[in-house]
Design an enzyme around this catalytic site. Structure first.
Site, PDB file in Angstrom:
ATOM      1  N   THR A  60       0.469   2.936   8.018  1.00  0.00           N
ATOM      2  CA  THR A  60      -0.420   2.905   6.963  1.00  0.00           C
ATOM      3  C   THR A  60      -1.523   1.755   7.290  1.00  0.00           C
ATOM      4  OG1 THR A  60       1.136   3.881   5.426  1.00  0.00           O
ATOM      5  CG2 THR A  60      -1.017   2.973   4.483  1.00  0.00           C
ATOM      6  N   GLU A 115       1.792   9.011   7.461  1.00  0.00           N
ATOM      7  CA  GLU A 115       2.893   9.636   7.269  1.00  0.00           C
ATOM      8  C   GLU A 115       3.406   9.438   5.743  1.00  0.00           C
ATOM      9  OE1 GLU A 115       5.271  11.065   9.021  1.00  0.00           O
ATOM     10  OE2 GLU A 115       6.281  11.333   6.968  1.00  0.00           O
ATOM     11  N   LEU A 123       6.616  10.634   4.466  1.00  0.00           N
ATOM     12  CA  LEU A 123       7.939  10.569   3.836  1.00  0.00           C
ATOM     13  C   LEU A 123       8.382   9.217   3.042  1.00  0.00           C
ATOM     14  CD1 LEU A 123       9.779   8.075   5.369  1.00  0.00           C
ATOM     15  CD2 LEU A 123       9.125   9.448   7.620  1.00  0.00           C
ATOM     16  N   ARG A 124       9.408   9.606   2.396  1.00  0.00           N
ATOM     17  CA  ARG A 124       9.908   8.957   1.394  1.00  0.00           C
ATOM     18  C   ARG A 124      11.331   8.296   1.963  1.00  0.00           C
ATOM     19  NH1 ARG A 124      10.338  13.079  -3.024  1.00  0.00           N
ATOM     20  NH2 ARG A 124      11.053  14.102  -1.247  1.00  0.00           N
ATOM     21  N   GLU A 125      11.680   6.921   1.877  1.00  0.00           N
ATOM     22  CA  GLU A 125      12.846   6.464   2.023  1.00  0.00           C
ATOM     23  C   GLU A 125      14.076   7.189   1.448  1.00  0.00           C
ATOM     24  OE1 GLU A 125      12.882   2.138   2.032  1.00  0.00           O
ATOM     25  OE2 GLU A 125      10.966   2.338   3.477  1.00  0.00           O
ATOM     26  N   GLY A 177       7.742  -0.542  -6.759  1.00  0.00           N
ATOM     27  CA  GLY A 177       8.228  -1.490  -5.998  1.00  0.00           C
ATOM     28  C   GLY A 177       8.333  -0.885  -4.430  1.00  0.00           C
ATOM     29  N   CYS A 218       5.813   0.214   0.124  1.00  0.00           N
ATOM     30  CA  CYS A 218       4.625   1.005   0.551  1.00  0.00           C
ATOM     31  C   CYS A 218       3.736   0.722  -0.865  1.00  0.00           C
ATOM     32  CB  CYS A 218       5.017   2.396   0.570  1.00  0.00           C
ATOM     33  SG  CYS A 218       5.664   2.686   2.160  1.00  0.00           S
ATOM     34  N   LYS A 226       1.880  -2.937  -1.614  1.00  0.00           N
ATOM     35  CA  LYS A 226       1.160  -3.157  -0.408  1.00  0.00           C
ATOM     36  C   LYS A 226      -0.023  -2.535  -0.386  1.00  0.00           C
ATOM     37  CE  LYS A 226       3.082  -1.704   3.948  1.00  0.00           C
ATOM     38  NZ  LYS A 226       2.061  -0.440   4.131  1.00  0.00           N
ATOM     39  N   LYS A 270      14.755   1.587  -4.847  1.00  0.00           N
ATOM     40  CA  LYS A 270      15.145   2.986  -5.824  1.00  0.00           C
ATOM     41  C   LYS A 270      16.323   3.641  -5.082  1.00  0.00           C
ATOM     42  CE  LYS A 270      12.658   5.745  -1.901  1.00  0.00           C
ATOM     43  NZ  LYS A 270      11.818   6.949  -1.837  1.00  0.00           N
TER      44      LYS A 270
HETATM   45  N1  LIG Z   1       8.828   3.128   4.797  1.00  0.00           N
HETATM   46  C1  LIG Z   1       8.447   4.147   4.444  1.00  0.00           C
HETATM   47  O1  LIG Z   1       8.692   4.851   3.512  1.00  0.00           O
HETATM   48  C2  LIG Z   1       7.054   4.460   4.723  1.00  0.00           C
HETATM   49  C3  LIG Z   1       6.522   5.820   4.527  1.00  0.00           C
HETATM   50  C4  LIG Z   1       5.132   6.026   4.978  1.00  0.00           C
HETATM   51  C5  LIG Z   1       4.295   5.168   5.870  1.00  0.00           C
HETATM   52  N2  LIG Z   1       4.915   3.930   6.102  1.00  0.00           N
HETATM   53  C6  LIG Z   1       4.253   3.136   6.771  1.00  0.00           C
HETATM   54  O2  LIG Z   1       4.731   3.294   8.289  1.00  0.00           O
HETATM   55  C7  LIG Z   1       4.544   1.891   8.778  1.00  0.00           C
HETATM   56  C8  LIG Z   1       5.892   1.593   9.372  1.00  0.00           C
HETATM   57  O3  LIG Z   1       6.768   1.306   7.966  1.00  0.00           O
HETATM   58  P1  LIG Z   1       8.449   0.969   8.209  1.00  0.00           P
HETATM   59  O4  LIG Z   1       8.799   1.246   7.046  1.00  0.00           O
HETATM   60  O5  LIG Z   1       8.955   2.051   9.174  1.00  0.00           O
HETATM   61  O6  LIG Z   1       8.596  -0.326   8.765  1.00  0.00           O
HETATM   62  P2  LIG Z   1       9.553  -1.178   9.427  1.00  0.00           P
HETATM   63  O7  LIG Z   1       9.396  -2.392   9.173  1.00  0.00           O
HETATM   64  O8  LIG Z   1      10.809  -0.872   8.733  1.00  0.00           O
HETATM   65  O9  LIG Z   1       9.702  -0.831  11.005  1.00  0.00           O
HETATM   66  C9  LIG Z   1       8.796  -1.523  11.961  1.00  0.00           C
HETATM   67  C10 LIG Z   1       9.423  -1.760  13.233  1.00  0.00           C
HETATM   68  O10 LIG Z   1       8.528  -1.759  14.215  1.00  0.00           O
HETATM   69  C11 LIG Z   1       8.885  -3.044  15.039  1.00  0.00           C
HETATM   70  N3  LIG Z   1       7.671  -3.257  15.868  1.00  0.00           N
HETATM   71  C12 LIG Z   1       6.741  -4.304  15.249  1.00  0.00           C
HETATM   72  N4  LIG Z   1       5.771  -4.877  16.168  1.00  0.00           N
HETATM   73  C13 LIG Z   1       6.115  -3.999  17.389  1.00  0.00           C
HETATM   74  C14 LIG Z   1       5.506  -3.808  18.425  1.00  0.00           C
HETATM   75  N5  LIG Z   1       4.446  -4.626  18.855  1.00  0.00           N
HETATM   76  N6  LIG Z   1       6.011  -3.018  19.717  1.00  0.00           N
HETATM   77  C15 LIG Z   1       7.351  -2.253  19.100  1.00  0.00           C
HETATM   78  N7  LIG Z   1       7.907  -2.550  17.814  1.00  0.00           N
HETATM   79  C16 LIG Z   1       7.372  -3.234  16.883  1.00  0.00           C
HETATM   80  C17 LIG Z   1       9.610  -3.997  14.074  1.00  0.00           C
HETATM   81  O11 LIG Z   1      10.822  -4.495  14.867  1.00  0.00           O
HETATM   82  C18 LIG Z   1      10.368  -2.931  13.273  1.00  0.00           C
HETATM   83  O12 LIG Z   1      11.711  -2.320  13.658  1.00  0.00           O
HETATM   84  C19 LIG Z   1       3.854   0.925   7.855  1.00  0.00           C
HETATM   85  O13 LIG Z   1       2.425   1.049   7.858  1.00  0.00           O
HETATM   86  C20 LIG Z   1       4.331   1.550   6.473  1.00  0.00           C
HETATM   87  O14 LIG Z   1       3.239   1.191   5.408  1.00  0.00           O
HETATM   88  C21 LIG Z   1       6.281   3.734   5.757  1.00  0.00           C
END
Ligand SMILES: NC(=O)c1ccc[n+]([C@@H]2O[C@H](COP(=O)([O-])OP(=O)(O)OC[C@H]3O[C@@H](n4cnc5c(N)ncnc54)[C@H](O)[C@@H]3O)[C@@H](O)[C@H]2O)c1
Length: 430
Positions: free
Chosen positions: A122, A151, A153-155, A257, A260, A263, A320
């Site tokens: 995001t 993306e 999806l929801r955790e 909280g 996502c 922030k 959650k």
């Molecule tokens: N978590 C959610 O529910 C969700 C839903 C939709 C969108 N998003 C977005 O997706 C993105 C990822 O979220 P997330 O919750 O999966 O993050 P996360 O922190 O769980 O995972 C990110 C991963 O990327 C790795 N990483 C960081 N820099 C790297 C690099 N240069 N090369 C390889 N690996 C690297 C980290 O070590 C980590 O394991 C964010 O922008 C978030 O806003 C998250």
């Protein structure tokens, strides 16, 4: 079958990788955290996500899913590189793009041919251009298209959400690149919309900001309900039956909280300010949410008087149910506020305690809800895990020193709780 690299093995990256492999593609996951890669090679999932282990295992065993720390191993020969790294807030509230830029640079340095970069993180509007510039600085030989594919999806239901999305949003300057990405999703038979890059990037921020707005809206209604003796849970139910409104994200509670909403709303607001627009509604959404976290603490003070020396049990810590994610969990602020007021705090969460321990080492972690209630002066429901809905409330009442329950998620029936002898406070209903 396409050859895909997914960068980042977090909630989004690992889910994307496992599902893309399950759809028959050949997928390599590149992750900087070597411990994470070692664990994944043994099919250990580094966080709690229902069902993910089975899909990872199945596809890794079938040879369609691999894990590496090395871009050099995974980028040459790949047709698509999905970026799914973190975009945490920077001190001014805007998204910190350093992980995205580092990933783009590493992809560019390891190219062996043309490739499409698909950005799933995001990101603020204009990031696709930033990524293109980074790529151009590190590679002048091969054609690299950058496509935005936010993306949703929801955790807790990540697999289901990925495999059955409401829509696939693709943003691209090149129609051909957009259609190639759309093709990857064709087996899901979901509606696909193709926009320009800025519009696609904005769909994600606007969607999260809208959902957060619904939550702050219903929480504001809840505060009014408490003053006029209306029941906010029923008000939300009555509103939600209107098809124009719908029932989702309309639960009065302790505020949003997670990794996502906080922030992303903040990042959208900060970005708007940078472009000279003051986003009044988004500011109000954030202000209401901040205050909402501490409302349950005020309710405890109303019930107990001073919290000094009182034992408070927290049921739930994750932001959650069905996740162990503690990022921006309201429980953190609530626990700190209780401790600052002199309470001793014990807590239980079905899956998030290990992560919580590092953030909140001062808490006394218990093995279940009854152990959390034992000898407590009050119990606070923070996360609406199903197992808390099913508690033996007689047993809970007997375990407590004083029978005060502040239900931050409105999971119990106020009349029943009073009949059972509790002093009970919900959110938005008396
Ligand atoms: N978590 C959610 O529910 C969700 C839903 C939709 C969108 N998003 C977005 O997706 C993105 C990822 O979220 P997330 O919750 O999966 O993050 P996360 O922190 O769980 O995972 C990110 C991963 O990327 C790795 N990483 C960081 N820099 C790297 C690099 N240069 N090369 C390889 N690996 C690297 C980290 O070590 C980590 O394991 C964010 O922008 C978030 O806003 C998250």
């Amino acid at each position: 079958m396409s050859r895909i690299s997914v960068i980042g093995a977090g909630y989004v990256g690992l889910t994307t990788a496992a599902c893309m492999a399950d759809l028959g593609n050949d997928v390599s996951v590149i992750e900087v955290d070597a411990d994470r890669v070692r664990a994944l090679r043994r099919h250990r999932i580094p966080f709690f996500e229902p069902g993910l282990k089975e899909v990872v295992q199945r596809n890794a065993r079938a040879g369609r899913l691999r894990f590496t720390c090395s871009y050099h191993d995974a980028i040459p020969g790949a047709e698509f590189a999905f970026i799914a790294v973190g975009t945490p807030p920077s001190p001014n509230g805007e998204a910190d793009l350093s992980q995205v830029e580092a990933a783009a640079a590493a992809v560019a340095r390891n190219l062996s041919g043309p490739l499409v970069i698909v950005n799933k993180s995001t990101v603020p509007i204009g990031t696709a251009r930033v990524v293109s510039d980074v790529v151009r600085r590190h590679n002048q030989h091969f054609c690299v298209e950058v496509v935005s594919n936010p993306e949703f999806l929801r955790e807790g239901s990540a697999l289901q959400d990925f495999m059955h999305p409401d829509r696939i949003v693709i943003g691209a300057d090149s129609r051909e690149a957009a259609e190639r990405v759309a093709e990857l999703y064709a087996p899901l038979q979901a509606p696909v919309v193709i926009y320009n890059v800025a519009t696609a990037e904005m769909v994600k921020y606007a969607s999260n900001a809208f959902l957060a707005t619904r939550i702050s809206f219903v929480n504001e209604i809840a505060r009014i309900c408490e003053r006029v003796d209306a029941d906010a849970k029923l008000v939300a139910e009555g509103m939600g039956l209107d098809r124009r409104i719908g029932a989702q994200f309309l639960e009065p509670g302790i505020g949003y909280g997670g990794s996502c909403f906080p922030k992303d709303v903040q990042a959208l607001a900060a970005m708007a300010e940078r472009y000279g627009y003051h986003p009044e509604l988004l500011q109000a959404v954030m202000d209401i949410n901040r205050d909402q976290h501490l409302l349950v603490v005020e309710k405890l003070v109303q019930c107990l008087g001073s919290l000094r020396g009182q034992a408070v049990g927290m049921l739930g810590l994750a932001f959650k149910p069905n996740t162990d994610d503690m990022r921006e969990a309201p429980s953190i602020e609530i626990a700190r506020a209780l401790l600052a007021r002199g309470a001793s705090v014990r807590a239980y969460d079905p899956v998030a305690m290990e992560r919580a321990r590092t953030l909140l080492p001062e808490l006394d972690y218990r093995r279940d809800a009854y152990a959390t209630a034992r000898g407590a002066d009050a119990v606070l429901v923070v996360t609406e895990w199903n197992e808390f809905r099913q508690l033996d409330l007689h047993r809970l009442r007997r375990a407590m020193r004083r029978p005060v329950v502040v239900d931050g998620r409105n999971i119990y029936d106020p009349a029943l709780m009073r009949r059972l002898g509790f002093v009970y406070r919900g959110v938005g209903r008396n």
